[in-house]
Design a protein around this motif. Structure first.
Motif, PDB file in Angstrom:
ATOM      1  N   LEU A  70      37.473  14.009  66.313  1.00 52.75           N
ATOM      2  CA  LEU A  70      38.144  14.566  67.478  1.00 52.75           C
ATOM      3  C   LEU A  70      38.539  13.468  68.453  1.00 52.75           C
ATOM      4  N   ASP A  71      37.663  12.494  68.608  1.00 50.93           N
ATOM      5  CA  ASP A  71      37.928  11.406  69.552  1.00 50.93           C
ATOM      6  C   ASP A  71      39.108  10.557  69.111  1.00 50.93           C
ATOM      7  N   TYR A  72      39.138  10.162  67.821  1.00 55.27           N
ATOM      8  CA  TYR A  72      40.207   9.249  67.421  1.00 55.27           C
ATOM      9  C   TYR A  72      41.549   9.961  67.280  1.00 55.27           C
ATOM     10  N   ASN A  73      41.515  11.292  67.228  1.00 55.06           N
ATOM     11  CA  ASN A  73      42.767  12.041  67.197  1.00 55.06           C
ATOM     12  C   ASN A  73      43.358  12.275  68.582  1.00 55.06           C
ATOM     13  N   VAL A  74      42.636  11.855  69.617  1.00 49.89           N
ATOM     14  CA  VAL A  74      43.193  11.932  70.973  1.00 49.89           C
ATOM     15  C   VAL A  74      44.441  11.054  71.075  1.00 49.89           C
ATOM     16  N   TYR A  75      44.438   9.965  70.323  1.00 50.54           N
ATOM     17  CA  TYR A  75      45.536   9.005  70.384  1.00 50.54           C
ATOM     18  C   TYR A  75      46.529   9.251  69.244  1.00 50.54           C
ATOM     19  N   THR A  76      47.799   9.043  69.535  1.00 51.32           N
ATOM     20  CA  THR A  76      48.846   9.266  68.528  1.00 51.32           C
ATOM     21  C   THR A  76      49.116   8.022  67.704  1.00 51.32           C
ATOM     22  N   ARG A  77      48.540   6.891  68.070  1.00 53.80           N
ATOM     23  CA  ARG A  77      48.796   5.638  67.355  1.00 53.80           C
ATOM     24  C   ARG A  77      48.215   5.690  65.939  1.00 53.80           C
ATOM     25  N   GLU A  78      48.746   4.823  65.086  1.00 46.27           N
ATOM     26  CA  GLU A  78      48.187   4.697  63.731  1.00 46.27           C
ATOM     27  C   GLU A  78      46.784   4.106  63.830  1.00 46.27           C
ATOM     28  N   GLU A  79      45.859   4.708  63.083  1.00 45.50           N
ATOM     29  CA  GLU A  79      44.480   4.225  63.142  1.00 45.50           C
ATOM     30  C   GLU A  79      43.689   4.687  61.926  1.00 45.50           C
ATOM     31  N   VAL A  80      42.796   3.812  61.473  1.00 45.15           N
ATOM     32  CA  VAL A  80      41.842   4.142  60.425  1.00 45.15           C
ATOM     33  C   VAL A  80      40.454   4.132  61.057  1.00 45.15           C
ATOM     34  N   PHE A  81      39.671   5.165  60.761  1.00 45.35           N
ATOM     35  CA  PHE A  81      38.292   5.228  61.266  1.00 45.35           C
ATOM     36  C   PHE A  81      37.361   5.219  60.063  1.00 45.35           C
ATOM     37  N   ILE A  82      36.328   4.373  60.127  1.00 46.78           N
ATOM     38  CA  ILE A  82      35.379   4.232  59.019  1.00 46.78           C
ATOM     39  C   ILE A  82      33.980   4.548  59.513  1.00 46.78           C
ATOM     40  N   LEU A  83      33.354   5.541  58.896  1.00 41.17           N
ATOM     41  CA  LEU A  83      31.977   5.904  59.203  1.00 41.17           C
ATOM     42  C   LEU A  83      31.092   5.433  58.055  1.00 41.17           C
ATOM     43  N   GLU A  84      30.137   4.551  58.345  1.00 39.18           N
ATOM     44  CA  GLU A  84      29.231   4.043  57.311  1.00 39.18           C
ATOM     45  C   GLU A  84      27.892   4.761  57.383  1.00 39.18           C
ATOM     46  N   THR A  85      27.415   5.216  56.240  1.00 42.18           N
ATOM     47  CA  THR A  85      26.134   5.913  56.173  1.00 42.18           C
ATOM     48  C   THR A  85      25.144   5.143  55.303  1.00 42.18           C
ATOM     49  N   MET A  86      23.891   5.542  55.388  1.00 40.97           N
ATOM     50  CA  MET A  86      22.892   5.011  54.474  1.00 40.97           C
ATOM     51  C   MET A  86      23.158   5.549  53.071  1.00 40.97           C
ATOM     52  N   GLY A  87      22.541   4.886  52.087  1.00 40.24           N
ATOM     53  CA  GLY A  87      22.682   5.300  50.700  1.00 40.24           C
ATOM     54  C   GLY A  87      22.897   4.099  49.809  1.00 40.24           C
ATOM     55  N   ARG A  88      21.799   3.455  49.420  1.00 38.48           N
ATOM     56  CA  ARG A  88      21.890   2.266  48.569  1.00 38.48           C
ATOM     57  C   ARG A  88      22.384   2.623  47.179  1.00 38.48           C
ATOM     58  N   ASP A  89      21.778   3.643  46.601  1.00 43.76           N
ATOM     59  CA  ASP A  89      22.112   4.045  45.232  1.00 43.76           C
ATOM     60  C   ASP A  89      22.621   5.471  45.125  1.00 43.76           C
ATOM     61  N   ALA A  90      22.438   6.245  46.159  1.00 40.58           N
ATOM     62  CA  ALA A  90      22.810   7.665  46.121  1.00 40.58           C
ATOM     63  C   ALA A  90      23.681   8.023  47.325  1.00 40.58           C
ATOM     64  N   GLY A  91      24.752   8.762  47.069  1.00 36.76           N
ATOM     65  CA  GLY A  91      25.717   9.055  48.123  1.00 36.76           C
ATOM     66  C   GLY A  91      25.584  10.409  48.782  1.00 36.76           C
ATOM     67  N   TRP A  92      24.384  10.995  48.721  1.00 35.19           N
ATOM     68  CA  TRP A  92      24.184  12.331  49.286  1.00 35.19           C
ATOM     69  C   TRP A  92      24.547  12.404  50.772  1.00 35.19           C
ATOM     70  N   LEU A  93      24.104  11.426  51.554  1.00 33.59           N
ATOM     71  CA  LEU A  93      24.370  11.460  52.993  1.00 33.59           C
ATOM     72  C   LEU A  93      25.864  11.348  53.278  1.00 33.59           C
ATOM     73  N   ALA A  94      26.513  10.404  52.635  1.00 34.20           N
ATOM     74  CA  ALA A  94      27.959  10.246  52.841  1.00 34.20           C
ATOM     75  C   ALA A  94      28.701  11.517  52.450  1.00 34.20           C
ATOM     76  N   ALA A  95      28.337  12.074  51.299  1.00 35.39           N
ATOM     77  CA  ALA A  95      29.017  13.276  50.814  1.00 35.39           C
ATOM     78  C   ALA A  95      28.809  14.468  51.738  1.00 35.39           C
ATOM     79  N   SER A  96      27.650  14.534  52.390  1.00 38.60           N
ATOM     80  CA  SER A  96      27.352  15.685  53.248  1.00 38.60           C
ATOM     81  C   SER A  96      28.297  15.802  54.435  1.00 38.60           C
ATOM     82  N   THR A  97      28.922  14.704  54.843  1.00 39.15           N
ATOM     83  CA  THR A  97      29.848  14.754  55.984  1.00 39.15           C
ATOM     84  C   THR A  97      31.084  15.589  55.671  1.00 39.15           C
ATOM     85  N   CYS A  98      31.334  15.829  54.398  1.00 38.61           N
ATOM     86  CA  CYS A  98      32.533  16.577  54.006  1.00 38.61           C
ATOM     87  C   CYS A  98      32.464  18.050  54.397  1.00 38.61           C
ATOM     88  N   VAL A  99      31.308  18.524  54.860  1.00 39.69           N
ATOM     89  CA  VAL A  99      31.209  19.926  55.284  1.00 39.69           C
ATOM     90  C   VAL A  99      32.141  20.213  56.461  1.00 39.69           C
TER      91      VAL A  99
END
Length: 304
Positions: A70-99
């Motif tokens: 919501l925050d980065y969509n306040v601006y109309t400029r081109e932008e990439v946002f990267i959220l880094e999560t824990m997960g050395r071998d398993a991507g459960w946490l990263a995948a859960s954000t897709c809800v």
């Protein structure tokens, strides 16, 4: 007078439960039990449906994903946002954000990172939206096994690489390759597993019930070298039941995020994955606050 040791943790901790139990048996030490209680935000334990602690961390991440989107969509400029999560071998946490339904691209450690394919996906999404929201797990690797993470260190006490910096490394690559001129990184680091003001009520209640189940199992003097686990009950209404498993079946094994639940070209997760996550994130327990307006905590024994 201590008869039972309840060991709380993940697969390395269950290895310790196994070792202690086997040591006691080999040396004819009687009258003491070693019982494992699963707890890991990584959600990477075999046999068990999900791990206590995971759902609350997942809720923190999903909430963060939505709010930063919501925050980065306040601006109309081109932008990439990267959220880094824990997960050395398993991507459960990263995948859960897709809800949230707001993740454009998901990069998991279970999949080999194909830089060219991924960059093409970013370009395509930017062309369509002028923005691209990426969630990446810290343990993402290239085909040769090397980590994308710029923050790779030697190892932790269990011999695992200490990671951190995959998001920053990806940002630098995207800018250097001319995929985008602007990118932000939010590295959740330890916040995702320690932000007690945001919890899943389902997680809190299940954790308590699992602890009680472990206590009841311990009434049997022969119950040692075991871990108390939980599984999902089939049916239209979400529910779980508890059972026990040998801790050696959990020790030093990793349950990755199912690749069949990941959509092609880093485009998120399937409905089956969402059906798995959503029931776990429900509810918010009552949080007690002190006079300063911050959450109250039980004082840790090592600080008393």
């Amino acid at each position: 007078d201590i008869r039972t040791m309840f060991y709380i943790g993940g697969n390395d901790s269950m290895d310790t439960v196994t070792s202690l139990s086997e040591y006691a048996t080999e040396h004819n030490i009687e009258g003491i039990q070693f019982v494992g209680c699963p707890k890991t935000v990584d959600n990477d334990l075999r046999i068990i449906d999900h791990c206590p602690g995971f759902a609350s961390a997942a809720k923190v991440l999903a909430t963060t994903q939505l709010q930063t989107w919501l925050d980065y969509n306040v601006y109309t400029r081109e932008e990439v946002f990267i959220l880094e999560t824990m997960g050395r071998d398993a991507g459960w946490l990263a995948a859960s954000t897709c809800v949230t339904g707001k993740v454009d691209l998901l990069v998991l450690p279970e999949e080999v990172f194909d830089k060219d394919l991924f960059f093409d996906q970013v370009r395509e999404i930017i062309a369509e939206k002028n923005k691209c929201y990426i969630v990446i797990s810290e343990g993402v690797r290239y085909a040769d096994g090397t980590y994308l993470s710029a923050g790779k260190s030697k190892d932790d006490t269990f011999g695992h690489a200490i990671l951190g910096g995959a998001g920053q490394a990806l940002k630098e690559m995207l800018i250097e390759e001319g995929v985008t001129s602007r990118a932000k990184v939010q590295d959740m680091s330890t916040l995702q597993r320690s932000y007690a003001a945001q919890q899943s009520k389902v997680d809190v209640e299940e954790s308590f019930r699992l602890g009680m189940s472990a206590h009841m199992h311990s009434m049997d003097p022969s119950f040692t070298g075991k871990m108390v686990a939980l599984r999902r009950v089939e049916g239209d209404v979400y529910d779980i039941e508890f059972f026990a498993v040998d801790s050696k079946e959990i020790a030093n094994h990793v349950k990755g995020f199912p690749l069949e639940w990941a959509l092609p070209n880093y485009r998120g997760v399937t409905q089956e994955a969402l059906d798995y996550f959503v029931p776990l994130l429900q509810g918010q327990p009552h949080i007690y606050y002190d006079d300063n307006g911050t959450p109250r905590h039980v004082k840790p024994y090592y600080l008393r």
